[in-house]
Design a protein around this motif. Structure first.
Motif, PDB file in Angstrom:
ATOM      1  N   TYR A   1     -65.438 -18.243  13.021  1.00 60.13           N
ATOM      2  CA  TYR A   1     -65.628 -17.440  11.806  1.00 60.13           C
ATOM      3  C   TYR A   1     -66.098 -16.020  12.120  1.00 60.13           C
ATOM      4  N   GLU A   2     -66.768 -15.843  13.277  1.00 59.01           N
ATOM      5  CA  GLU A   2     -67.130 -14.490  13.686  1.00 59.01           C
ATOM      6  C   GLU A   2     -65.880 -13.676  13.987  1.00 59.01           C
ATOM      7  N   VAL A   3     -64.876 -14.317  14.603  1.00 60.34           N
ATOM      8  CA  VAL A   3     -63.605 -13.639  14.864  1.00 60.34           C
ATOM      9  C   VAL A   3     -62.903 -13.304  13.545  1.00 60.34           C
ATOM     10  N   VAL A   4     -62.986 -14.246  12.583  1.00 60.73           N
ATOM     11  CA  VAL A   4     -62.380 -14.005  11.271  1.00 60.73           C
ATOM     12  C   VAL A   4     -63.006 -12.778  10.625  1.00 60.73           C
ATOM     13  N   ARG A   5     -64.327 -12.655  10.696  1.00 70.76           N
ATOM     14  CA  ARG A   5     -65.010 -11.498  10.088  1.00 70.76           C
ATOM     15  C   ARG A   5     -64.483 -10.190  10.674  1.00 70.76           C
ATOM     16  N   TRP A   6     -64.412 -10.122  12.012  1.00 72.52           N
ATOM     17  CA  TRP A   6     -63.947  -8.888  12.644  1.00 72.52           C
ATOM     18  C   TRP A   6     -62.488  -8.597  12.289  1.00 72.52           C
ATOM     19  N   ALA A   7     -61.643  -9.625  12.342  1.00 72.07           N
ATOM     20  CA  ALA A   7     -60.212  -9.419  12.079  1.00 72.07           C
ATOM     21  C   ALA A   7     -59.973  -8.998  10.631  1.00 72.07           C
TER      22      ALA A   7
ATOM     23  N   ASN B   1     -67.692  -7.979   6.505  1.00 69.61           N
ATOM     24  CA  ASN B   1     -68.116  -7.206   7.666  1.00 69.61           C
ATOM     25  C   ASN B   1     -69.127  -7.980   8.521  1.00 69.61           C
ATOM     26  N   PRO B   2     -68.979  -7.929   9.852  1.00 70.94           N
ATOM     27  CA  PRO B   2     -69.855  -8.698  10.739  1.00 70.94           C
ATOM     28  C   PRO B   2     -71.167  -7.990  11.070  1.00 70.94           C
ATOM     29  N   LEU B   3     -71.304  -6.723  10.693  1.00 70.48           N
ATOM     30  CA  LEU B   3     -72.514  -5.969  11.027  1.00 70.48           C
ATOM     31  C   LEU B   3     -73.659  -6.290  10.076  1.00 70.48           C
ATOM     32  N   ILE B   4     -73.344  -6.392   8.785  1.00 73.23           N
ATOM     33  CA  ILE B   4     -74.338  -6.821   7.795  1.00 73.23           C
ATOM     34  C   ILE B   4     -73.737  -8.042   7.110  1.00 73.23           C
TER      35      ILE B   4
ATOM     36  N   VAL C   1     -72.651 -11.436   5.179  1.00 72.99           N
ATOM     37  CA  VAL C   1     -72.998 -12.180   3.968  1.00 72.99           C
ATOM     38  C   VAL C   1     -72.897 -13.658   4.310  1.00 72.99           C
ATOM     39  N   TYR C   2     -73.991 -14.425   4.100  1.00 74.83           N
ATOM     40  CA  TYR C   2     -74.009 -15.838   4.442  1.00 74.83           C
ATOM     41  C   TYR C   2     -73.834 -16.685   3.183  1.00 74.83           C
ATOM     42  N   LEU C   3     -72.804 -17.523   3.196  1.00 76.82           N
ATOM     43  CA  LEU C   3     -72.524 -18.437   2.089  1.00 76.82           C
ATOM     44  C   LEU C   3     -72.132 -19.794   2.660  1.00 76.82           C
TER      45      LEU C   3
ATOM     46  N   ARG D   1     -69.633 -23.101   3.137  1.00 76.27           N
ATOM     47  CA  ARG D   1     -68.180 -23.193   3.299  1.00 76.27           C
ATOM     48  C   ARG D   1     -67.493 -23.346   1.952  1.00 76.27           C
ATOM     49  N   GLU D   2     -68.085 -24.149   1.056  1.00 71.65           N
ATOM     50  CA  GLU D   2     -67.501 -24.343  -0.277  1.00 71.65           C
ATOM     51  C   GLU D   2     -67.405 -23.035  -1.045  1.00 71.65           C
ATOM     52  N   SER D   3     -68.328 -22.122  -0.817  1.00 68.31           N
ATOM     53  CA  SER D   3     -68.296 -20.818  -1.495  1.00 68.31           C
ATOM     54  C   SER D   3     -67.298 -19.872  -0.836  1.00 68.31           C
ATOM     55  N   TRP D   4     -67.112 -20.014   0.487  1.00 74.71           N
ATOM     56  CA  TRP D   4     -66.221 -19.113   1.199  1.00 74.71           C
ATOM     57  C   TRP D   4     -64.748 -19.398   0.917  1.00 74.71           C
ATOM     58  N   VAL D   5     -64.399 -20.658   0.706  1.00 77.42           N
ATOM     59  CA  VAL D   5     -62.980 -21.004   0.560  1.00 77.42           C
ATOM     60  C   VAL D   5     -62.297 -20.215  -0.559  1.00 77.42           C
ATOM     61  N   PRO D   6     -62.828 -20.179  -1.795  1.00 75.17           N
ATOM     62  CA  PRO D   6     -62.133 -19.381  -2.837  1.00 75.17           C
ATOM     63  C   PRO D   6     -62.108 -17.891  -2.519  1.00 75.17           C
ATOM     64  N   LEU D   7     -63.138 -17.393  -1.818  1.00 74.78           N
ATOM     65  CA  LEU D   7     -63.136 -15.978  -1.435  1.00 74.78           C
ATOM     66  C   LEU D   7     -62.073 -15.705  -0.375  1.00 74.78           C
ATOM     67  N   ASP D   8     -61.923 -16.651   0.565  1.00 74.40           N
ATOM     68  CA  ASP D   8     -60.867 -16.509   1.579  1.00 74.40           C
ATOM     69  C   ASP D   8     -59.483 -16.511   0.921  1.00 74.40           C
ATOM     70  N   VAL D   9     -59.290 -17.407  -0.050  1.00 75.50           N
ATOM     71  CA  VAL D   9     -58.006 -17.468  -0.753  1.00 75.50           C
ATOM     72  C   VAL D   9     -57.739 -16.164  -1.500  1.00 75.50           C
ATOM     73  N   ALA D  10     -58.760 -15.652  -2.183  1.00 72.68           N
ATOM     74  CA  ALA D  10     -58.597 -14.398  -2.932  1.00 72.68           C
ATOM     75  C   ALA D  10     -58.264 -13.246  -1.996  1.00 72.68           C
ATOM     76  N   ALA D  11     -58.917 -13.180  -0.847  1.00 71.19           N
ATOM     77  CA  ALA D  11     -58.642 -12.112   0.120  1.00 71.19           C
ATOM     78  C   ALA D  11     -57.231 -12.227   0.668  1.00 71.19           C
ATOM     79  N   MET D  12     -56.782 -13.462   0.940  1.00 75.27           N
ATOM     80  CA  MET D  12     -55.426 -13.654   1.449  1.00 75.27           C
ATOM     81  C   MET D  12     -54.392 -13.214   0.411  1.00 75.27           C
ATOM     82  N   VAL D  13     -54.617 -13.540  -0.862  1.00 77.17           N
ATOM     83  CA  VAL D  13     -53.718 -13.101  -1.931  1.00 77.17           C
ATOM     84  C   VAL D  13     -53.707 -11.583  -2.021  1.00 77.17           C
ATOM     85  N   LEU D  14     -54.891 -10.960  -1.848  1.00 75.46           N
ATOM     86  CA  LEU D  14     -54.975  -9.498  -1.891  1.00 75.46           C
ATOM     87  C   LEU D  14     -54.147  -8.873  -0.783  1.00 75.46           C
ATOM     88  N   PHE D  15     -54.263  -9.408   0.435  1.00 76.02           N
ATOM     89  CA  PHE D  15     -53.490  -8.872   1.559  1.00 76.02           C
ATOM     90  C   PHE D  15     -51.990  -9.011   1.315  1.00 76.02           C
TER      91      PHE D  15
END
Length: 286
Positions: A210-216, A248-251, A253-255, A257-271
């Motif tokens: 997930y650290e790699v995901v943040r940077w990418a 961003n990996p510098l500051i 945001v900790y959530l 996994r259940e909270s991250w999944v919909p955010l990951d989906v939304a970001a993928m749709v945005l891209f």
């Protein structure tokens, strides 16, 4: 309301979308064994037409030179809808076929009528030679009648600059006028890379990944924000900046996994949406 009244209403809707240089008239012809009143719009070799069946209007358009159509039997609405769909179809048609500089010459009425009659009855339409008069030179800084200043003399070729895509960074709108153009999608690479990492995160991966995901994702979102900013697409730029702040990996945001999944989906749709919508134009290589 009878068909004549509907045609008259359609005529008014069409006139709202074209300048006076487009010849408009009605004629009667036999369509599918029925006598119909047909509205015809003609400019240079391009002909658009409207006819009515059972209280509904239908739109067609094509070229009397090539004998081909680009829109046929498209439902255009009824008088009860104020012909909003028809108005949109006519506006789109004129965007592609508006005449180049010089005086346009509409197809003769008998030619246009026979062209429409043949197509609507499933026959091969007759074709004619080129109808456009030679373009007359216009004074510098002036625009021909019926065409806004700065508009591209695009004729009917879709590869000329007759669409709303902004120019590639470092180019001006005038660089694209009257030249063959290429439509590019500069946000495709960040969409593919960012979407891949987000998909892996959604499907599940070791925590260290997930650290790699943040940077990418952060890097690809910065790239996409720069593309959107260069096109002056403020909404898209703000959305990608928000993605940068979230991943961003510098500051961080900790959530959960259940909270991250919909955010990951939304970001993928945005891209993915950005890859499609953030289009730009540039002259094709000579």
């Amino acid at each position: 309301m009878d068909e004549d009244a509907i045609i008259d209403a359609a005529w008014q809707a069409a006139l709202r979308q074209v300048p006076a240089t487009v010849t408009t008239y009605t004629t009667t012809m036999n369509i599918r064994s029925r006598v119909k009143r047909v509205l015809i719009l003609a400019v240079n070799d391009s002909v658009g037409w409207v006819w009515v069946h059972e209280g509904r209007a239908f739109w067609g358009a094509g070229s009397v030179i090539s004998g081909k159509t680009n829109v046929m039997n498209c439902f255009a609405g009824s008088v009860d809808t104020n012909f909003a769909v028809l108005s949109s179809l006519v506006a789109e048609w004129y965007l592609w076929v508006r005449p180049p500089q010089g005086t346009p010459m509409a197809a003769p009425r008998d030619v246009a009528r026979e062209f429409v009659r043949a197509l609507e009855n499933g026959m091969t339409p007759p074709t004619v030679n080129r109808l456009v008069r030679p373009a007359a030179p216009s004074p510098a800084g002036t625009a021909p009648a019926g065409q806004p200043r700065g508009a591209a003399p695009a004729g009917s070729h879709p590869s000329f600059h007759a669409n709303p895509h902004p120019p590639r960074a470092g180019r001006a709108e005038t660089d694209l006028n009257d030249v063959r153009m290429v439509t590019a999608h500069p946000a495709t690479i960040p969409a593919v890379v960012g979407g891949f990492f987000l998909l892996v995160a959604i499907l599940g991966a070791p925590y260290s990944f997930y650290e790699v995901v943040r940077w990418a994702v952060t890097g690809m979102a910065v790239w996409s924000a720069i593309v959107a900013g260069g096109q002056q697409r403020t909404g898209w730029m703000v959305a990608f900046i928000a993605t940068v702040l979230l991943f961003n990996p510098l500051i961080p945001v900790y959530l959960t996994r259940e909270s991250w999944v919909p955010l990951d989906v939304a970001a993928m749709v945005l891209f993915i949406s950005g890859a499609v919508k953030l289009e730009e134009s540039h002259p094709a290589p000579r």
